[in-house]
Design a protein around this motif. Structure first.
Motif, PDB file in Angstrom:
ATOM      1  N   THR A   1      10.343  15.263   6.428  1.00 41.65           N
ATOM      2  CA  THR A   1      10.844  14.054   5.790  1.00 41.65           C
ATOM      3  C   THR A   1      11.742  13.315   6.779  1.00 41.65           C
ATOM      4  O   THR A   1      12.061  13.824   7.851  1.00 41.65           O
TER       5      THR A   1
ATOM      6  N   VAL B   1       6.050   9.667  11.815  1.00 42.78           N
ATOM      7  CA  VAL B   1       5.024  10.155  10.895  1.00 42.78           C
ATOM      8  C   VAL B   1       4.347  11.352  11.548  1.00 42.78           C
ATOM      9  O   VAL B   1       3.740  11.235  12.610  1.00 42.78           O
TER      10      VAL B   1
ATOM     11  N   ARG C   1       7.694  10.967   2.141  1.00 43.71           N
ATOM     12  CA  ARG C   1       7.683   9.774   2.971  1.00 43.71           C
ATOM     13  C   ARG C   1       7.993   8.533   2.161  1.00 43.71           C
ATOM     14  O   ARG C   1       7.629   8.433   0.990  1.00 43.71           O
TER      15      ARG C   1
ATOM     16  N   HIS D   1       5.506   1.786   3.661  1.00 43.88           N
ATOM     17  CA  HIS D   1       4.136   1.381   3.368  1.00 43.88           C
ATOM     18  C   HIS D   1       3.248   2.598   3.641  1.00 43.88           C
ATOM     19  O   HIS D   1       3.058   2.989   4.789  1.00 43.88           O
ATOM     20  N   ILE D   2       2.712   3.188   2.597  1.00 48.19           N
ATOM     21  CA  ILE D   2       1.922   4.406   2.726  1.00 48.19           C
ATOM     22  C   ILE D   2       0.464   4.045   2.978  1.00 48.19           C
ATOM     23  O   ILE D   2      -0.161   3.357   2.166  1.00 48.19           O
TER      24      ILE D   2
ATOM     25  N   ASP E   1      -3.607   4.772   3.537  1.00 49.75           N
ATOM     26  CA  ASP E   1      -4.597   5.695   2.989  1.00 49.75           C
ATOM     27  C   ASP E   1      -4.856   6.812   3.985  1.00 49.75           C
ATOM     28  O   ASP E   1      -4.886   6.606   5.187  1.00 49.75           O
ATOM     29  N   SER E   2      -5.077   8.008   3.484  1.00 50.96           N
ATOM     30  CA  SER E   2      -5.346   9.135   4.371  1.00 50.96           C
ATOM     31  C   SER E   2      -6.089  10.199   3.582  1.00 50.96           C
ATOM     32  O   SER E   2      -6.351  10.063   2.387  1.00 50.96           O
TER      33      SER E   2
ATOM     34  N   THR F   1      -1.737  12.388  -2.206  1.00 57.41           N
ATOM     35  CA  THR F   1      -0.505  11.597  -2.312  1.00 57.41           C
ATOM     36  C   THR F   1      -0.053  11.533  -3.757  1.00 57.41           C
ATOM     37  O   THR F   1      -0.795  11.082  -4.622  1.00 57.41           O
TER      38      THR F   1
ATOM     39  N   PRO G   1       2.755   9.839  -6.104  1.00 56.96           N
ATOM     40  CA  PRO G   1       3.814   8.824  -6.110  1.00 56.96           C
ATOM     41  C   PRO G   1       5.081   9.326  -6.788  1.00 56.96           C
ATOM     42  O   PRO G   1       5.031  10.040  -7.787  1.00 56.96           O
TER      43      PRO G   1
ATOM     44  N   GLU H   1       6.979   2.423  -1.146  1.00 59.73           N
ATOM     45  CA  GLU H   1       6.781   3.570  -2.023  1.00 59.73           C
ATOM     46  C   GLU H   1       7.481   4.801  -1.458  1.00 59.73           C
ATOM     47  O   GLU H   1       7.604   4.957  -0.238  1.00 59.73           O
TER      48      GLU H   1
ATOM     49  N   VAL I   1       6.706   8.818  -1.708  1.00 59.25           N
ATOM     50  CA  VAL I   1       5.623   9.701  -2.135  1.00 59.25           C
ATOM     51  C   VAL I   1       5.838  11.106  -1.599  1.00 59.25           C
ATOM     52  O   VAL I   1       6.577  11.324  -0.632  1.00 59.25           O
TER      53      VAL I   1
ATOM     54  N   GLN J   1       3.374  14.042  -0.106  1.00 58.28           N
ATOM     55  CA  GLN J   1       2.010  14.240   0.388  1.00 58.28           C
ATOM     56  C   GLN J   1       1.816  15.678   0.829  1.00 58.28           C
ATOM     57  O   GLN J   1       2.755  16.338   1.281  1.00 58.28           O
TER      58      GLN J   1
END
Length: 319
Positions: free
Chosen positions: A101, A134, A147, A150-151, A153-154, A158, A160, A273, A275, A277
């Motif tokens: 984090t 990151v 995290r 702006h998250i 896509d991966s 994830t 929220p 956001e 989140v 992950q």
């Protein structure tokens, strides 16, 4: 297809999509490449749509396959959750959990709730890395990442936690000496505290035009430039100047009157956001599952993370 066949076929599809070929997927599932191919073919037949284009060395998802992949992951995750929840009730939770984090989120959000997690699971140990970069969870061996921002896509799962907003703030002492800017243009007459990302780029402040468009303002020249967001908050509290800070970090100081919000009617608070992950895995270890579930519930109870924007008007300057 029977339900059990659906599960095998979906698992084969997800693993092949992640690995990029049938051989690696077969190795992970402990079946033959031919079985993986057969499972996916039967799934495509049942759905009446092609999910993958195959070559001798790799597979590529079709547009329909890309769309189906997210649903397939969710389906497998739901099944895994059910199994893990049952397993967790039947055995003592123990082991080591690695978390990645940022320093700000770790200090303000994570550290306050860790003691109760460790009290609840006395045989659990937690290793937290505070890093604003990151990280690659799989490559670097992390179980969980927390995290904010702006998250993108991966392939990670994830979960929220909350929306995050930013504010422009200054201390009462600074405002008493310098007054408050009445428009974004007036910021050039004030002492500004900027944040510089690790890559060297200065974070811009965003303002709303009357027509709804966005104006990007780079806070330069700045009297002070810092790389850590929590340092910007401390500098504002010390009366150095005007800073952009995260709302959840500033709430307690706004409530005590140690900070005031400026340019609230002009400023765009952003759409960020927070989140949790974690990597998609065939089975998530109970030690990781209970940690994720605990953190989601603990963060849900954090009022600062869910503070209504509509209540911020009481902290604007002038009041």
């Amino acid at each position: 297809m029977k339900i059990s066949q659906h599960v095998r076929a979906i698992a084969s599809f997800v693993e092949a999509a992640d690995a990029g070929n049938f051989t690696a997927a077969a190795k992970k599932l402990s079946i033959s490449p031919a079985a993986v191919s057969k499972n996916i073919a039967s799934l495509e037949q049942a759905l009446d749509v092609r999910l993958m284009n195959r070559t001798t060395r790799k597979v590529n998802l079709t547009e329909e396959g890309e769309a189906f992949l997210s649903h397939a992951r969710s389906a497998l995750d739901t099944l895994e959750n059910a199994v893990d929840s049952l397993v967790a009730t039947k055995q003592e939770i123990s082991g080591h959990v690695r978390i990645s984090t940022s320093a700000a989120i770790g200090k303000e959000c994570l550290l306050p709730v860790l003691p109760e997690l460790l009290n609840r699971y006395p045989h659990l140990s937690v290793d937290v890395d505070f890093d604003d970069r990151v990280t690659d969870l799989v490559r670097d061996g992390y179980d969980i990442a927390i995290r904010g921002g702006h998250i993108v896509d991966s392939s990670l799962i994830t979960r929220p936690v909350s929306h995050l907003s930013t504010l422009l703030v200054a201390s009462p002492h600074y405002l008493a000496q310098n007054g408050a800017p009445e428009s974004p243009d007036a910021l050039c007459e004030h002492r500004l505290i900027a944040r510089r990302f690790l890559g060297g780029k200065v974070n811009v402040w965003r303002f709303l035009n009357q027509d709804g468009s966005i104006i990007n303002f780079e806070p330069t020249p700045a009297v002070l430039t810092l790389s850590a967001p929590e340092a910007s908050l401390q500098a504002a509290l010390s009366g150095v100047g005007i800073a952009q800070v995260a709302m959840h970090n500033a709430i307690e100081y706004l409530e005590r009157g140690e900070l005031h919000i400026v340019l609230a009617s002009h400023y765009d608070p952003g759409s960020f956001e927070l989140v949790i992950q974690y990597p998609h895995r065939a089975l998530i270890a109970p030690r990781v599952r209970v940690t994720i579930d605990y953190l989601l519930e603990a963060f849900k109870q954090d009022k600062n993370l869910h503070y209504p924007l509509s209540q911020l008007s009481q902290y604007q300057y002038p009041a």
